[in-house]
Motif scaffolding. Structure first.
Motif, short mmCIF file in Angstrom:
data_model
loop_
_atom_site.label_atom_id
_atom_site.label_comp_id
_atom_site.label_asym_id
_atom_site.label_seq_id
_atom_site.Cartn_x
_atom_site.Cartn_y
_atom_site.Cartn_z
N SER A 1 34.19 -17.27 -15.53
CA SER A 1 33.18 -16.64 -16.35
C SER A 1 32.19 -17.72 -16.75
O SER A 1 32.57 -18.68 -17.41
CB SER A 1 33.82 -16.00 -17.60
OG SER A 1 32.83 -15.40 -18.39
N GLN A 2 30.95 -17.58 -16.33
CA GLN A 2 29.89 -18.54 -16.64
C GLN A 2 28.80 -17.80 -17.38
O GLN A 2 28.51 -16.65 -17.07
CB GLN A 2 29.31 -19.15 -15.36
CG GLN A 2 30.27 -19.99 -14.56
CD GLN A 2 30.57 -21.30 -15.25
OE1 GLN A 2 31.53 -21.40 -15.99
NE2 GLN A 2 29.76 -22.29 -15.02
N GLU A 3 28.17 -18.48 -18.35
CA GLU A 3 27.09 -17.81 -19.07
C GLU A 3 26.00 -18.76 -19.53
O GLU A 3 26.22 -19.96 -19.66
CB GLU A 3 27.62 -17.00 -20.24
CG GLU A 3 28.18 -17.79 -21.38
CD GLU A 3 28.65 -16.89 -22.54
OE1 GLU A 3 29.04 -15.74 -22.30
OE2 GLU A 3 28.61 -17.37 -23.68
N LEU A 4 24.85 -18.16 -19.75
CA LEU A 4 23.72 -18.80 -20.45
C LEU A 4 23.65 -18.10 -21.78
O LEU A 4 23.27 -16.93 -21.86
CB LEU A 4 22.41 -18.59 -19.68
CG LEU A 4 22.31 -19.17 -18.28
CD1 LEU A 4 20.98 -18.77 -17.64
CD2 LEU A 4 22.45 -20.67 -18.31
N SER A 5 24.03 -18.77 -22.85
CA SER A 5 24.15 -18.15 -24.16
C SER A 5 22.85 -18.17 -24.94
O SER A 5 22.15 -19.18 -24.96
CB SER A 5 25.22 -18.86 -24.99
OG SER A 5 26.48 -18.75 -24.38
N ASN A 6 22.56 -17.06 -25.60
CA ASN A 6 21.46 -16.95 -26.56
C ASN A 6 20.13 -17.49 -26.02
O ASN A 6 19.50 -18.34 -26.66
CB ASN A 6 21.85 -17.63 -27.86
CG ASN A 6 23.07 -17.00 -28.48
OD1 ASN A 6 23.20 -15.79 -28.49
ND2 ASN A 6 23.98 -17.81 -28.95
N VAL A 7 19.73 -16.98 -24.89
CA VAL A 7 18.46 -17.37 -24.29
C VAL A 7 17.32 -16.67 -25.04
O VAL A 7 17.33 -15.44 -25.19
CB VAL A 7 18.42 -16.97 -22.79
CG1 VAL A 7 17.06 -17.25 -22.18
CG2 VAL A 7 19.54 -17.67 -22.03
N ALA A 8 16.35 -17.42 -25.51
CA ALA A 8 15.16 -16.86 -26.15
C ALA A 8 14.13 -16.62 -25.04
O ALA A 8 13.56 -17.55 -24.50
CB ALA A 8 14.60 -17.81 -27.20
N LEU A 9 13.94 -15.35 -24.70
CA LEU A 9 13.05 -15.01 -23.59
C LEU A 9 11.58 -15.24 -23.94
O LEU A 9 11.17 -15.04 -25.09
CB LEU A 9 13.26 -13.55 -23.18
CG LEU A 9 14.64 -13.20 -22.64
CD1 LEU A 9 14.74 -11.71 -22.40
CD2 LEU A 9 14.96 -13.99 -21.38
N ASP A 10 10.82 -15.61 -22.94
CA ASP A 10 9.38 -15.74 -23.06
C ASP A 10 8.77 -14.38 -22.72
O ASP A 10 9.43 -13.52 -22.13
CB ASP A 10 8.89 -16.81 -22.08
CG ASP A 10 7.50 -17.29 -22.40
OD1 ASP A 10 7.38 -18.16 -23.27
OD2 ASP A 10 6.55 -16.78 -21.77
N SER A 11 7.51 -14.17 -23.05
CA SER A 11 6.87 -12.91 -22.71
C SER A 11 6.32 -12.92 -21.28
O SER A 11 5.84 -11.89 -20.80
CB SER A 11 5.74 -12.58 -23.70
OG SER A 11 4.77 -13.60 -23.68
N THR A 12 6.40 -14.04 -20.60
CA THR A 12 6.04 -14.12 -19.19
C THR A 12 7.31 -14.35 -18.38
O THR A 12 8.25 -15.00 -18.85
CB THR A 12 5.02 -15.24 -18.90
OG1 THR A 12 5.59 -16.49 -19.32
CG2 THR A 12 3.72 -14.99 -19.63
N PRO A 13 7.39 -13.80 -17.17
CA PRO A 13 8.60 -13.94 -16.36
C PRO A 13 8.97 -15.41 -16.13
O PRO A 13 8.12 -16.24 -15.81
CB PRO A 13 8.22 -13.26 -15.04
CG PRO A 13 7.16 -12.28 -15.43
CD PRO A 13 6.38 -12.95 -16.52
N GLN A 14 10.26 -15.70 -16.32
CA GLN A 14 10.81 -17.03 -16.09
C GLN A 14 12.05 -16.88 -15.21
O GLN A 14 12.79 -15.90 -15.35
CB GLN A 14 11.23 -17.69 -17.41
CG GLN A 14 10.15 -17.77 -18.46
CD GLN A 14 9.08 -18.77 -18.11
OE1 GLN A 14 9.36 -19.85 -17.62
NE2 GLN A 14 7.83 -18.39 -18.34
#
Length: 118
Positions: free
Chosen positions: A63-76
């Motif tokens: 199980s791998q994760e990216l925790s609590n990513v703050a998304l940008d309003s442009t695609p990343q």
């Protein structure tokens, strides 16, 4: 995805194989060699907090994760590292969860893929 908080303080979607499989059936045979899960995501407003992952713990053996990513309003583009992860039959190919509590939250995910990185 649009999440409007109601009784539960979180939301999520798990890409499972086959549909609805929580470990009672074999997963999808994914050829060896993938070292990352790559995808594109962005928020409607920006700063939507989302956790992304791959693998279903004991069921998949990882199980791998990216925790609590703050998304940008442009695609990343985002990368979940699978380096040194062993897998064969994968039940949980991708997952997102969110626990942001302020009003409705809309975000987008596209182009999810397991890849071999150089």
């Amino acid at each position: 995805f649009t999440w409007v908080r109601v009784d539960k303080g979180w939301a999520g979607v798990f890409w499972q194989y086959p549909d609805g499989n929580w470990g009672t059936a074999d997963g999808l045979s994914i050829p060896p060699g993938a070292t990352a899960v790559v995808f594109t995501a962005w928020g409607e407003q920006g700063n939507e907090i989302v956790t992304f992952g791959a693998g279903m713990g004991d069921v998949d053996g990882f199980s791998q994760e990216l925790s609590n990513v703050a998304l940008d309003s442009t695609p990343q583009e985002y990368v979940i590292d699978l380096t040194d992860i062993s897998y064969e039959l994968v039940v949980g190919g991708f997952v997102w969860t969110a626990a942001q509590s302020d009003g409705p939250m809309t975000f987008h995910i596209e182009n999810i893929r397991w890849i071999e990185t150089p």
